[in-house]
Design an enzyme around this catalytic site. Structure first.
Site, PDB file in Angstrom:
ATOM      1  N   TYR A  76     -13.360 -71.299  44.702  1.00 56.73           N
ATOM      2  CA  TYR A  76     -13.689 -70.957  43.311  1.00 56.73           C
ATOM      3  C   TYR A  76     -14.552 -72.032  42.656  1.00 56.73           C
ATOM      4  CZ  TYR A  76     -11.193 -66.640  43.405  1.00 56.73           C
ATOM      5  OH  TYR A  76     -10.838 -65.343  43.703  1.00 56.73           O
ATOM      6  N   GLN A 110     -16.252 -55.211  36.882  1.00 58.93           N
ATOM      7  CA  GLN A 110     -15.307 -55.801  37.829  1.00 58.93           C
ATOM      8  C   GLN A 110     -15.691 -57.256  38.080  1.00 58.93           C
ATOM      9  OE1 GLN A 110     -14.470 -52.828  41.244  1.00 58.93           O
ATOM     10  NE2 GLN A 110     -16.393 -52.165  40.355  1.00 58.93           N
ATOM     11  N   VAL A 112     -16.540 -61.238  37.610  1.00 58.79           N
ATOM     12  CA  VAL A 112     -15.877 -62.339  36.906  1.00 58.79           C
ATOM     13  C   VAL A 112     -16.910 -63.384  36.456  1.00 58.79           C
ATOM     14  CG1 VAL A 112     -13.751 -61.976  38.243  1.00 58.79           C
ATOM     15  CG2 VAL A 112     -15.414 -63.670  39.046  1.00 58.79           C
ATOM     16  N   HIS A 128     -11.330 -57.508  36.026  1.00 63.50           N
ATOM     17  CA  HIS A 128     -10.774 -58.448  37.000  1.00 63.50           C
ATOM     18  C   HIS A 128     -10.794 -59.893  36.501  1.00 63.50           C
ATOM     19  CE1 HIS A 128     -11.694 -55.298  40.375  1.00 63.50           C
ATOM     20  NE2 HIS A 128     -10.615 -55.000  39.670  1.00 63.50           N
ATOM     21  N   CYS A 139       3.598 -72.257  33.387  1.00 63.07           N
ATOM     22  CA  CYS A 139       3.893 -71.856  31.998  1.00 63.07           C
ATOM     23  C   CYS A 139       3.020 -70.696  31.519  1.00 63.07           C
ATOM     24  CB  CYS A 139       3.777 -73.045  31.044  1.00 63.07           C
ATOM     25  SG  CYS A 139       2.081 -73.567  30.719  1.00 63.07           S
ATOM     26  N   GLY A 196     -23.787 -50.805  41.285  1.00 61.73           N
ATOM     27  CA  GLY A 196     -23.563 -51.950  42.171  1.00 61.73           C
ATOM     28  C   GLY A 196     -22.122 -52.188  42.558  1.00 61.73           C
ATOM     29  N   ASP A 220     -27.096 -48.480  48.763  1.00 64.43           N
ATOM     30  CA  ASP A 220     -26.371 -47.914  49.913  1.00 64.43           C
ATOM     31  C   ASP A 220     -25.425 -46.806  49.468  1.00 64.43           C
ATOM     32  OD1 ASP A 220     -27.571 -49.715  51.647  1.00 64.43           O
ATOM     33  OD2 ASP A 220     -26.042 -51.244  51.275  1.00 64.43           O
TER      34      ASP A 220
HETATM   35  C1  BJW Z   1     -26.296 -53.374  44.950  1.00 67.69           C
HETATM   36  C2  BJW Z   1     -27.295 -54.293  45.074  1.00 67.69           C
HETATM   37  C3  BJW Z   1     -28.289 -54.223  44.111  1.00 67.69           C
HETATM   38  C4  BJW Z   1     -25.969 -54.697  46.652  1.00 67.69           C
HETATM   39  N1  BJW Z   1     -28.219 -53.296  43.160  1.00 67.69           N
HETATM   40  N2  BJW Z   1     -26.238 -52.460  44.009  1.00 67.69           N
HETATM   41  C5  BJW Z   1      -4.839 -46.841  45.228  1.00 67.69           C
HETATM   42  C6  BJW Z   1      -4.816 -46.737  43.857  1.00 67.69           C
HETATM   43  C7  BJW Z   1      -4.683 -47.872  43.057  1.00 67.69           C
HETATM   44  C8  BJW Z   1      -4.579 -49.143  43.625  1.00 67.69           C
HETATM   45  C9  BJW Z   1      -4.604 -49.241  44.994  1.00 67.69           C
HETATM   46  C10 BJW Z   1      -4.708 -48.115  45.777  1.00 67.69           C
HETATM   47  N3  BJW Z   1      -4.688 -48.509  47.060  1.00 67.69           N
HETATM   48  C11 BJW Z   1      -4.580 -49.858  47.077  1.00 67.69           C
HETATM   49  C12 BJW Z   1      -4.521 -50.336  45.838  1.00 67.69           C
HETATM   50  C13 BJW Z   1      -4.383 -51.751  45.486  1.00 67.69           C
HETATM   51  C14 BJW Z   1      -5.660 -52.559  45.438  1.00 67.69           C
HETATM   52  C15 BJW Z   1      -6.854 -51.851  46.060  1.00 67.69           C
HETATM   53  O1  BJW Z   1      -7.684 -51.279  45.409  1.00 67.69           O
HETATM   54  N4  BJW Z   1      -7.023 -51.941  47.359  1.00 67.69           N
HETATM   55  C16 BJW Z   1      -8.139 -51.256  48.054  1.00 67.69           C
HETATM   56  C17 BJW Z   1      -9.002 -52.286  48.773  1.00 67.69           C
HETATM   57  C18 BJW Z   1      -7.564 -50.197  48.947  1.00 67.69           C
HETATM   58  N5  BJW Z   1      -5.916 -52.874  44.035  1.00 67.69           N
HETATM   59  C19 BJW Z   1      -5.287 -53.869  43.434  1.00 67.69           C
HETATM   60  O2  BJW Z   1      -4.462 -54.571  44.005  1.00 67.69           O
HETATM   61  C20 BJW Z   1      -5.614 -54.081  41.977  1.00 67.69           C
HETATM   62  N6  BJW Z   1      -4.427 -54.144  41.210  1.00 67.69           N
HETATM   63  C21 BJW Z   1      -3.606 -53.098  41.086  1.00 67.69           C
HETATM   64  O3  BJW Z   1      -3.813 -52.034  41.619  1.00 67.69           O
HETATM   65  O4  BJW Z   1      -2.524 -53.358  40.271  1.00 67.69           O
HETATM   66  C22 BJW Z   1      -1.442 -52.438  40.285  1.00 67.69           C
HETATM   67  C23 BJW Z   1      -0.539 -52.892  41.395  1.00 67.69           C
HETATM   68  C24 BJW Z   1       0.241 -54.005  41.187  1.00 67.69           C
HETATM   69  C25 BJW Z   1       1.116 -54.407  42.193  1.00 67.69           C
HETATM   70  C26 BJW Z   1       1.140 -53.708  43.405  1.00 67.69           C
HETATM   71  C27 BJW Z   1       0.318 -52.618  43.600  1.00 67.69           C
HETATM   72  C28 BJW Z   1      -0.520 -52.201  42.585  1.00 67.69           C
HETATM   73  C29 BJW Z   1      -6.303 -55.428  41.770  1.00 67.69           C
HETATM   74  C30 BJW Z   1      -7.659 -55.467  42.384  1.00 67.69           C
HETATM   75  C31 BJW Z   1      -8.247 -56.864  42.219  1.00 67.69           C
HETATM   76  C32 BJW Z   1      -9.591 -57.019  42.895  1.00 67.69           C
HETATM   77  N7  BJW Z   1      -9.962 -58.406  42.892  1.00 67.69           N
HETATM   78  C33 BJW Z   1     -11.242 -58.803  43.423  1.00 67.69           C
HETATM   79  C34 BJW Z   1     -11.353 -60.355  43.368  1.00 67.69           C
HETATM   80  C35 BJW Z   1     -11.604 -60.838  41.940  1.00 67.69           C
HETATM   81  C36 BJW Z   1     -11.663 -62.319  41.860  1.00 67.69           C
HETATM   82  C37 BJW Z   1     -12.904 -62.928  42.441  1.00 67.69           C
HETATM   83  O5  BJW Z   1     -14.040 -62.606  42.039  1.00 67.69           O
HETATM   84  O6  BJW Z   1     -12.741 -63.772  43.304  1.00 67.69           O
HETATM   85  O7  BJW Z   1     -12.280 -58.198  42.662  1.00 67.69           O
HETATM   86  S1  BJW Z   1     -11.530 -58.182  45.061  1.00 67.69           S
HETATM   87  C38 BJW Z   1     -13.252 -57.889  44.834  1.00 67.69           C
HETATM   88  O8  BJW Z   1     -13.525 -56.462  44.951  1.00 67.69           O
HETATM   89  C39 BJW Z   1     -13.536 -58.265  43.371  1.00 67.69           C
HETATM   90  C40 BJW Z   1     -14.453 -57.160  42.937  1.00 67.69           C
HETATM   91  O9  BJW Z   1     -14.444 -57.045  41.528  1.00 67.69           O
HETATM   92  C41 BJW Z   1     -13.887 -55.961  43.652  1.00 67.69           C
HETATM   93  C42 BJW Z   1     -14.849 -54.836  43.813  1.00 67.69           C
HETATM   94  O10 BJW Z   1     -15.928 -55.188  44.607  1.00 67.69           O
HETATM   95  P1  BJW Z   1     -17.381 -54.690  44.201  1.00 67.69           P
HETATM   96  O11 BJW Z   1     -17.756 -55.252  42.903  1.00 67.69           O
HETATM   97  O12 BJW Z   1     -17.470 -53.235  44.373  1.00 67.69           O
HETATM   98  O13 BJW Z   1     -18.273 -55.486  45.310  1.00 67.69           O
HETATM   99  P2  BJW Z   1     -18.602 -55.076  46.804  1.00 67.69           P
HETATM  100  O14 BJW Z   1     -19.114 -56.298  47.471  1.00 67.69           O
HETATM  101  O15 BJW Z   1     -17.500 -54.365  47.450  1.00 67.69           O
HETATM  102  O16 BJW Z   1     -19.795 -54.012  46.660  1.00 67.69           O
HETATM  103  C43 BJW Z   1     -21.067 -54.396  46.173  1.00 67.69           C
HETATM  104  C44 BJW Z   1     -21.928 -53.143  46.111  1.00 67.69           C
HETATM  105  O17 BJW Z   1     -23.154 -53.511  45.540  1.00 67.69           O
HETATM  106  C45 BJW Z   1     -22.216 -52.530  47.483  1.00 67.69           C
HETATM  107  O18 BJW Z   1     -21.959 -51.130  47.428  1.00 67.69           O
HETATM  108  C46 BJW Z   1     -23.723 -52.766  47.671  1.00 67.69           C
HETATM  109  O19 BJW Z   1     -24.377 -51.707  48.367  1.00 67.69           O
HETATM  110  C47 BJW Z   1     -24.187 -52.848  46.250  1.00 67.69           C
HETATM  111  N8  BJW Z   1     -25.401 -53.623  46.036  1.00 67.69           N
HETATM  112  N9  BJW Z   1     -27.032 -55.101  46.195  1.00 67.69           N
HETATM  113  C48 BJW Z   1     -27.166 -52.415  43.184  1.00 67.69           C
HETATM  114  N10 BJW Z   1     -29.346 -55.079  44.159  1.00 67.69           N
HETATM  115 ZN    ZN Z   2       1.581 -75.087  32.307  1.00 73.82          ZN
END
Ligand code: BJW
Ligand code: ZN
Length: 248
Positions: A76, A110, A112, A128, A139, A196, A220
């Site tokens: 980070y 999504q 950060v 997120h 705390c 994206g 994509d």
């Molecule tokens: C371009 C481009 C250009 C390239 N122009 N485009 C079913 C229902 C609900 C929840 C779940 C479920 N099944 C599983 C879950 C749980 C889980 C989940 O979703 N898992 C799946 C993987 C299956 N979700 C969670 O755990 C979430 N919480 C939750 O559900 O709480 C309730 C709960 C509590 C307790 C137990 C169970 C449930 C929390 C999700 C947190 C995600 N965190 C992250 C890290 C954040 C911190 C950090 O930055 O370090 O968030 S993971 C990572 O993925 C990050 C992103 O925000 C997130 C999404 O990714 P994103 O933004 O889509 O990026 P990429 O890389 O995947 O895609 C980029 C795209 O850009 C690509 O398509 C390219 O083609 C495109 N691109 N260049 C336009 N120039």
């Molecule tokens: Zn503290």
């Protein structure tokens, strides 16, 4: 069901989407890492999704932090340092213009990285969390540490507990009320722009299935591409500026 249009970036399709935005009362944009890719910020999945040979998705987890907080903080802190060197791109700036021109606009991100806010977006829902924020593991106190170089293992000023990044990891709940607000806006939207994101992470991805019309912008295909009203296959920095209504 609308017929999804999946092809390369045909100017007529962009014009159609632009017309929907120009005539909409309510627009929601859901953004993901791809909107910041042209600023030089790596996406999570795909070729750029590695840090020092490690899969980003294995570092952005509560289990990784519990096992090796120094490694996760190093990841980070590197990203915080990198973000200090990048700038918003034409897609971020175009979303600011869309917000100015549409009667009711909400940006649910999504990301950060706070590049939307740096570009000038005002109504931003951070699904997120934000990398500028930190939270005490003991705390729960939160603070904004934007622009600061943090130590390898930062500690809480109040209780000495281990600080963690103010982001949402897998299995963690989204910030209270933020998703619910985004969901209500998307449900009421005339147009939802999905820009994206791989649309793999829930509940954020579920927003892309709400709204009267859904327009995806992504070079994509994603799981959404065959479901949305219009899938524009191109880079955000090239397509989103063409969706800005021309009227003042
Ligand atoms: C371009 C481009 C250009 C390239 N122009 N485009 C079913 C229902 C609900 C929840 C779940 C479920 N099944 C599983 C879950 C749980 C889980 C989940 O979703 N898992 C799946 C993987 C299956 N979700 C969670 O755990 C979430 N919480 C939750 O559900 O709480 C309730 C709960 C509590 C307790 C137990 C169970 C449930 C929390 C999700 C947190 C995600 N965190 C992250 C890290 C954040 C911190 C950090 O930055 O370090 O968030 S993971 C990572 O993925 C990050 C992103 O925000 C997130 C999404 O990714 P994103 O933004 O889509 O990026 P990429 O890389 O995947 O895609 C980029 C795209 O850009 C690509 O398509 C390219 O083609 C495109 N691109 N260049 C336009 N120039
Ligand atoms: Zn503290």
């Amino acid at each position: 069901m609308p017929t999804p249009e999946v092809r390369n970036v045909d100017p007529a399709l962009i014009a159609r989407a632009a017309d929907w935005v120009a005539t909409a009362e309510r627009v929601v944009a859901l953004t993901g890492a791809g909107v910041s890719a042209e600023s030089g910020v790596p996406t999570f999945r795909g070729a750029g999704g590695f840090w020092r040979g490690r899969d980003l998705m294995e570092l952005a987890t509560p289990a990784a932090f519990a096992r090796d907080p120094e490694l996760v903080w190093s990841f980070y802190n590197d990203r915080r340092a990198k973000l200090a060197t990048v700038e918003p791109n034409p897609a971020h700036r175009a979303l600011v213009e869309i917000e100015r021109r549409v009667p009711h606009f909400t940006l649910a991100t999504q990301n950060v990285d706070r590049l939307h806010q740096r570009a000038g977006s005002r109504r931003v829902l951070e699904l997120h969390g934000a990398i500028d924020e930190v939270r005490c593991s003991d705390c729960g106190r939160t603070s904004n540490r934007a622009g600061e170089t943090l130590p390898a293992l930062p500690r809480c000023d109040a209780c000495g507990g281990l600080l963690r990044p103010g982001v949402v990891w897998f299995g963690e709940s989204l910030p209270t009320g933020v998703f619910e607000q985004a969901e209500a806006e998307a449900r009421a939207a005339d147009v939802v722009l999905v820009i994206g994101t791989s649309a793999l992470v829930y509940p954020a991805a579920s927003l892309a299935r709400l709204g009267r019309r859904v327009v995806e912008v992504n070079p994509d295909a994603t799981p959404l591409s065959s479901e949305v009203t219009l899938s524009l296959r191109g880079k955000a920095g090239e397509i989103v500026p063409q969706l800005v209504p021309r009227t003042p």
